[in-house]
Design a protein around this motif. Structure first.
Motif, short mmCIF file in Angstrom:
data_model
loop_
_atom_site.label_atom_id
_atom_site.label_comp_id
_atom_site.label_asym_id
_atom_site.label_seq_id
_atom_site.Cartn_x
_atom_site.Cartn_y
_atom_site.Cartn_z
N GLY A 522 33.43 41.37 11.16
CA GLY A 522 34.27 40.56 12.37
C GLY A 522 33.73 41.15 13.48
O GLY A 522 32.70 42.08 13.45
N THR A 523 34.52 41.55 15.12
CA THR A 523 33.82 41.39 16.18
C THR A 523 34.60 41.77 17.38
O THR A 523 35.44 41.53 17.09
N ILE A 524 34.61 42.57 17.93
CA ILE A 524 35.22 42.92 19.37
C ILE A 524 34.56 42.42 20.32
O ILE A 524 33.59 42.52 21.06
N ASP A 525 35.69 42.07 21.19
CA ASP A 525 35.21 41.63 23.08
C ASP A 525 35.64 42.31 23.26
O ASP A 525 37.23 42.06 23.63
N ILE A 526 35.16 43.25 24.46
CA ILE A 526 36.41 43.51 25.82
C ILE A 526 36.11 43.32 27.46
O ILE A 526 34.89 43.50 27.49
N THR A 527 36.79 42.41 27.60
CA THR A 527 37.13 42.33 29.05
C THR A 527 38.01 43.44 29.95
O THR A 527 38.78 44.11 29.68
N SER A 528 38.08 43.32 31.66
CA SER A 528 38.72 44.42 32.07
C SER A 528 38.68 44.12 33.57
O SER A 528 37.33 44.18 33.91
N ASN A 529 39.75 44.07 34.13
CA ASN A 529 39.95 44.37 35.43
C ASN A 529 40.65 45.07 36.02
O ASN A 529 42.03 45.69 36.27
N PRO A 530 39.66 45.60 36.90
CA PRO A 530 40.64 46.62 38.06
C PRO A 530 41.43 46.51 38.48
O PRO A 530 41.87 45.70 39.01
N GLY A 531 42.66 47.30 38.36
CA GLY A 531 44.37 47.07 39.10
C GLY A 531 44.89 46.47 37.91
O GLY A 531 46.08 45.48 37.95
N ASP A 532 44.02 45.18 37.04
CA ASP A 532 44.66 43.77 36.79
C ASP A 532 44.81 44.08 35.01
O ASP A 532 45.62 42.92 34.26
#
Length: 687
Positions: A522-532
């Motif tokens: 499998g794979t891991i995708d990560i996203t992040s928005n500051p404050g969200d």
């Protein structure tokens, strides 16, 4: 066929029962006045105590008895259900699981500490009524002996004898507790022509004199209490009637049963401040229980389908045996043999699909484990955390579910500890006071996408970059993509926590997550928005056993590409091949798609086929083409693990054995797509 070990069966059922009790407790923590949930918890504890005593788990029965008594008082309205009481019983669930898995050796101090907390949760005002933190006796009016004895009135269900209950045995057990005067109640006996000899129409009133406690009496009826009517009232000293002196003492014929609580030795006293140490001892105790047999609950209709397929296979086998005995003669015989071969191929495919479905379990069994985790994390961090789940009916291979548990624990702990802010910080940022963690699952092709999302502060990219530069993972000022920067958190020893806590901050865990997911292909995708907040997506194959594959030839070797990732196949003409030398791109519907010449990648040393094909594969929203010499066709692939010598070869996910006995390697689509994207970025950077 060997009979199932009853102890192993008990451990499996006890684990399921503890899980049900835990879910009811977690529901109760959100609705402390729900009478149905209180009854559900009490029934679960009552059943666990009785089953434990029946199978010889005396320590479990004795400990559970205290928790049951506490919830019995809640059920009768004598004390209210509180968050602290629920938290203590949840802690007791962990101790009960340890007692189920082992023999209880070395865990007495832990049980004593939990019972002490249970005593405090019931309340100092009710200290004389609540359970005491010792197992030698239960000091409570509900369980203490009455001044002169007890008056017990009970009536069993009419079908009790059909179910194996003998009323005379119950009366003998009551007699073993003291001097007893038994009076039969005959008011519900029907007329002779309506009498059914297999049914019980009698009731009994027993006046029991002695030092027996209420708990001792209830233990006599432990296995029938839910289906009978039972009334136990104390006989005061001034209510003693003259029949007491006339009642002759009765010798107990039954074996000494005693109270369930008396089977547990008195735990050693706990010194102040040893509670945490006791808990740590429980977590680190090296018990070596007999491992419970693994089992999967299978709907009956799926077994019916399997039985139908096996029945058809038996019929086809009979036809094949008949052909073998008669011999294949002429076109008619060849046609009959071909028909049998086609039926066997069809049935093999259907049996494979049926067996794979039998191994599939809904992710609800995985998501349900994390309600307790989030509940405990909220208490430890002082945060208000809400957990919501979506797509619980999505089914995944049982092996995948088991191996996903630990990685998801790390991800959820990080989301609650690092991601979510404190209630004060959230209110100051204009957010609701309660933080939210969402788990969701859905199927996409041959993959299952499991998403862990929080609405917290997000990942601080500056701190991640500074930490990566300090550890030498990247050069200061180096230009890297946002996704590459976020992937840094999965390196061993990487942590941006300001201080180490008992939850996180040591830099261990996330690298384990990555290794486990990669071991599942499998794979891991990560996203992040500051404050969200942040979102982590785990892409996991549906099964680890059998896949549909596309069999291709590269040079003189055969390889399998998982069919779930194949988007399309196109021909690579000789002219297009010559034009793309040095750039390895094709234009596909106005989009540039990089491709990899597997012949060169594998260094086959052979000349390209004049009619090469490009197999376009996609994963994670990215596409790459694989140039092969020949597409042989679809192939049902039984995945075999690579040898320890070849496990580090990232290009291959495993191997399979073809019909002629030769071995074909299974290509790892994720690694090939990543390789193609790196190649594309290098070429674009070179201009």
């Amino acid at each position: 066929m060997s009979a199932q070990d009853p102890i192993a069966a008990f451990r499996v059922e006890a684990g399921e029962l503890l899980g049900d009790i835990e879910q009811a407790l977690l529901d109760l923590s959100h609705d402390l006045t729900n009478r149905d949930l209180v009854d559900s918890v009490f029934r679960g504890l009552h059943t666990l105590k009785g089953s434990g005593a029946m199978f010889g788990f005396d320590a479990l029965a004795g400990f559970t008895h205290h928790c049951e008594t506490a919830f019995d008082r809640v059920r009768k309205g004598q004390v209210p259900a509180t968050e602290e009481l629920v938290a203590v019983i949840l802690s007791a669930m962990d101790h009960m699981q340890a007692l189920v898995d082992g023999d209880g050796a070395g865990l007495e101090a832990v049980g004593d500490e939990i019972l002490d907390r249970l005593h405090q949760a019931i309340g100092a005002a009710d200290a004389s009524v609540a359970v005491e933190p010792t197992a030698a006796s239960v000091a409570a009016p509900l369980s203490a002996p009455a001044a002169s004895g007890w008056r017990i009135t009970f009536r069993l269900p009419t079908d009790c004898m059909t179910n194996g209950t003998n009323p005379l045995m119950l009366l003998d057990e009551l007699r073993s507790l003291g001097d007893a005067k038994v009076t039969a109640q005959t008011d519900q006996i029907p007329s002779l022509d309506e009498l059914d000899a297999s049914q019980c129409h009698l009731g009994w009133q027993v006046e029991l004199r002695g030092d027996a406690s209420r708990a001792d009496i209830e233990d006599v009826f432990i296995f029938v209490m839910d289906d009978m009517t039972l009334d136990i009232v104390p006989i005061e000293a001034d209510d003693a009637d003259e029949t007491q002196a006339e009642a002759a003492p009765t010798t107990a014929l039954a074996a000494d049963t005693g109270s369930v609580a008396s089977t547990q030795a008195t735990p050693a006293a706990i010194e102040p401040g040893t509670g945490d140490a006791a808990r740590d001892a429980a977590r680190n105790a090296k018990v070596a229980p007999a491992k419970a047999q693994e089992s999967v609950r299978v709907p009956a209709e799926r077994l019916d389908v399997l039985m139908d397929r096996v029945g058809e296979l038996v019929i086809v086998q009979s036809r094949l045996a008949q052909l073998s005995n008669q011999g294949v003669r002429g076109p008619a015989g060849e046609l009959a043999l071909r028909s049998v071969a086609e039926d066997i191929e069809r049935l093999a495919s259907e049996l494979r699909d049926t067996m794979m479905v039998l191994r599939m379990v809904p992710v609800a069994s995985l998501f349900g484990r994390f309600r307790r985790l989030v509940h405990d994390l909220a208490r430890e961090t002082g945060k208000t955390i809400e957990l919501s789940t979506h797509g619980e009916t999505t089914e995944v291979d049982k092996t995948v579910i088991e191996r996903l548990a630990d990685p998801m624990v790390h991800l959820i702990r990080n989301a609650c500890d690092h991601g979510l802010e404190t209630p004060e910080e959230r209110v100051a940022a204009g957010k609701p006071e309660a933080g939210h963690v969402t788990l969701s699952a859905h199927q996409a092709g041959g993959e299952v996408l499991i998403t862990i999302r929080d609405d917290g502060r997000g990942i601080n990219r500056e701190r991640v970059r500074a930490k990566a530069e300090a550890q030498g993972l990247i050069e200061p000022g180096a230009q890297i993509s946002d996704s590459e920067l976020l992937q840094m958190i999965f390196h061993p020893g990487f942590s941006t926590a300001a201080q180490v806590t008992n939850l996180s901050g040591r830099g261990v865990g996330m690298d384990v997550v990555k290794r486990t997911i990669e071991s599942l292909r499998g794979t891991i995708d990560i996203t992040s928005n500051p404050g969200d907040g942040s979102t982590v997506v785990l892409r996991i194959p549906l099964t680890l056993a059998i896949i549909e594959g596309l069999l291709v030839r590269v040079g003189e070797g055969c390889y399998v590409i998982p069919l779930a990732v194949v988007e399309e196949c196109i021909e690579l003409s000789l002219e297009e091949d010559m034009r793309s030398r040095g750039r390895s791109f094709i234009t596909l519907r106005d989009r540039l798609v990089p491709f990899i010449r597997l012949r060169e990648m594998f260094a086959t040393g052979t000349k390209p086929d004049p009619h090469q094909k490009i197999v376009v594969i996609t994963t994670g929203g990215e596409r790459v083409g694989l140039v092969v010499d020949q597409i042989i066709g679809s192939h049902q692939t039984v995945i075999k693990s690579m040898s320890p010598l070849h496990r580090d070869v990232a290009t291959f996910a495993g191997a399979t054995i073809l019909g002629d006995g030769s071995v074909a390697l299974i290509l790892d689509a994720v690694q090939l797509v990543a390789f193609g994207q790196e190649q594309e970025e290098r070429l674009r950077a070179a201009g």
